[in-house]
Design an enzyme around this catalytic site. Structure first.
Site, PDB file in Angstrom:
ATOM      1  N   PRO A   9      23.139 -50.194 -57.165  1.00  6.81           N
ATOM      2  CA  PRO A   9      22.693 -48.897 -57.677  1.00  6.81           C
ATOM      3  C   PRO A   9      23.149 -48.609 -59.103  1.00  6.81           C
ATOM      4  CG  PRO A   9      24.377 -48.621 -55.974  1.00  6.81           C
ATOM      5  CD  PRO A   9      23.955 -50.062 -55.946  1.00  6.81           C
ATOM      6  N   ASN A  10      22.219 -48.095 -59.876  1.00  9.29           N
ATOM      7  CA  ASN A  10      22.437 -47.652 -61.264  1.00  9.29           C
ATOM      8  C   ASN A  10      22.589 -48.792 -62.266  1.00  9.29           C
ATOM      9  OD1 ASN A  10      22.475 -44.781 -60.630  1.00  9.29           O
ATOM     10  ND2 ASN A  10      24.398 -45.227 -59.584  1.00  9.29           N
ATOM     11  N   ARG A  17      23.366 -45.806 -69.614  1.00 14.43           N
ATOM     12  CA  ARG A  17      24.393 -45.251 -68.741  1.00 14.43           C
ATOM     13  C   ARG A  17      25.794 -45.504 -69.299  1.00 14.43           C
ATOM     14  NH1 ARG A  17      26.232 -48.478 -63.366  1.00 14.43           N
ATOM     15  NH2 ARG A  17      27.555 -46.798 -62.592  1.00 14.43           N
ATOM     16  N   TYR A  22      30.059 -49.395 -70.022  1.00 12.16           N
ATOM     17  CA  TYR A  22      29.223 -50.531 -69.598  1.00 12.16           C
ATOM     18  C   TYR A  22      28.539 -51.266 -70.752  1.00 12.16           C
ATOM     19  CZ  TYR A  22      30.058 -48.475 -65.026  1.00 12.16           C
ATOM     20  OH  TYR A  22      30.672 -47.981 -63.899  1.00 12.16           O
ATOM     21  N   ASN A  73      26.439 -57.785 -58.141  1.00 11.40           N
ATOM     22  CA  ASN A  73      27.140 -56.589 -58.608  1.00 11.40           C
ATOM     23  C   ASN A  73      26.685 -55.474 -57.674  1.00 11.40           C
ATOM     24  OD1 ASN A  73      28.306 -54.400 -59.781  1.00 11.40           O
ATOM     25  ND2 ASN A  73      27.662 -54.881 -61.875  1.00 11.40           N
ATOM     26  N   ALA A  76      28.488 -49.245 -57.056  1.00 13.37           N
ATOM     27  CA  ALA A  76      29.293 -48.287 -56.280  1.00 13.37           C
ATOM     28  C   ALA A  76      29.452 -48.720 -54.821  1.00 13.37           C
ATOM     29  CB  ALA A  76      28.668 -46.901 -56.357  1.00 13.37           C
ATOM     30  N   GLU A  97      31.325 -61.960 -56.782  1.00 17.10           N
ATOM     31  CA  GLU A  97      31.284 -60.517 -57.055  1.00 17.10           C
ATOM     32  C   GLU A  97      31.457 -60.311 -58.561  1.00 17.10           C
ATOM     33  OE1 GLU A  97      34.819 -58.651 -55.562  1.00 17.10           O
ATOM     34  OE2 GLU A  97      34.105 -56.624 -55.983  1.00 17.10           O
ATOM     35  N   HIS A  99      31.619 -57.479 -61.868  1.00 20.98           N
ATOM     36  CA  HIS A  99      31.660 -56.129 -62.433  1.00 20.98           C
ATOM     37  C   HIS A  99      31.710 -56.230 -63.942  1.00 20.98           C
ATOM     38  CE1 HIS A  99      32.200 -54.525 -58.494  1.00 20.98           C
ATOM     39  NE2 HIS A  99      33.161 -55.401 -58.289  1.00 20.98           N
ATOM     40  N   ARG A 106      40.487 -48.780 -63.685  1.00 17.01           N
ATOM     41  CA  ARG A 106      39.740 -47.525 -63.637  1.00 17.01           C
ATOM     42  C   ARG A 106      40.284 -46.644 -62.499  1.00 17.01           C
ATOM     43  NH1 ARG A 106      33.533 -48.480 -64.015  1.00 17.01           N
ATOM     44  NH2 ARG A 106      33.657 -46.231 -64.431  1.00 17.01           N
TER      45      ARG A 106
HETATM   46  C1  DQA Z   1      30.520 -51.606 -61.645  1.00 19.31           C
HETATM   47  C2  DQA Z   1      31.812 -50.851 -61.293  1.00 19.31           C
HETATM   48  C3  DQA Z   1      31.562 -49.883 -60.143  1.00 19.31           C
HETATM   49  O1  DQA Z   1      32.756 -49.189 -59.817  1.00 19.31           O
HETATM   50  C4  DQA Z   1      30.513 -48.871 -60.529  1.00 19.31           C
HETATM   51  O2  DQA Z   1      30.218 -48.017 -59.444  1.00 19.31           O
HETATM   52  C5  DQA Z   1      29.277 -49.487 -61.073  1.00 19.31           C
HETATM   53  C6  DQA Z   1      29.393 -50.654 -61.952  1.00 19.31           C
HETATM   54  C7  DQA Z   1      30.696 -52.521 -62.870  1.00 19.31           C
HETATM   55  O3  DQA Z   1      29.841 -53.388 -63.055  1.00 19.31           O
HETATM   56  O4  DQA Z   1      31.651 -52.366 -63.650  1.00 19.31           O
HETATM   57  O5  DQA Z   1      28.182 -48.975 -60.886  1.00 19.31           O
HETATM   58  O6  DQA Z   1      30.170 -52.439 -60.552  1.00 19.31           O
END
Ligand code: DQA
Length: 152
Positions: A9-10, A17, A22, A73, A76, A97, A99, A106
């Site tokens: 998501p996102n 964003r 990011y 990725n 959230a 995984e 990020h 964070r």
């Molecule tokens: C994320 C880190 C997550 O905590 C966050 O919710 C994201 C992006 C990252 O790529 O740094 O949406 O996965």
């Protein structure tokens, strides 16, 4: 070798964003760079993004028998989703995984990953370059698995 990249998501909002966290790159630009690196390494690569947990579970399940490894990725959902964790464990494919940000520096709620224990490794905090590192990592792991299987 076939690799699936799953974006949660996102991640489709990258570039717009929270760019201080990011960075400026759009998801499509990251995918273009990954496509290039994949082709240079003789790897087939596909991409999937969803804002819905169930769709991500479906996609992970669809990887079984089709893909050799997964880069994910989960965004959230990393911090909340038992369903995504169970899906990764179910298909028993090597997964990395990813990020973009360093989740360990964070908020506290981001410092717990439910999927890390079912992944071969985690790349966190290298900005968009995290995806490239994950791709290099999954290629290594899949190569290793293929070598072992060819000897068996
Ligand atoms: C994320 C880190 C997550 O905590 C966050 O919710 C994201 C992006 C990252 O790529 O740094 O949406 O996965």
């Amino acid at each position: 070798m076939k690799i699936m990249v799953i974006q949660g998501p996102n991640i489709n909002m990258l570039g717009l964003r929270e760019t201080a966290i990011y960075g400026p790159m759009k998801m499509e630009e990251i995918h273009e760079q990954m496509k290039l690196a994949a082709s240079q390494n003789n790897v087939e690569i596909e991409f999937f993004q969803s804002n819905y947990e169930g769709e991500i579970v479906d996609k992970i399940q669809e990887c079984l028998g089709v893909f050799d490894g997964i880069i994910i990725n989960a965004a959230a959902y990393t911090h909340t989703s038992v369903a995504i964790r169970d899906a990764i464990a179910s298909v028993n494919l090597p997964a990395i995984e990813v990020h973009i940000s360093n989740v360990y520096r964070r908020e506290e709620f981001r410092q717990k990953s439910l999927i890390a224990p079912v992944c071969a490794g985690t790349v966190t905090g290298f900005g968009a370059f995290s995806y490239h590192l994950a791709l290099m990592g999954i290629i290594q792991i899949c190569d290793h698995i293929k070598k072992i299987q060819s000897k068996a």
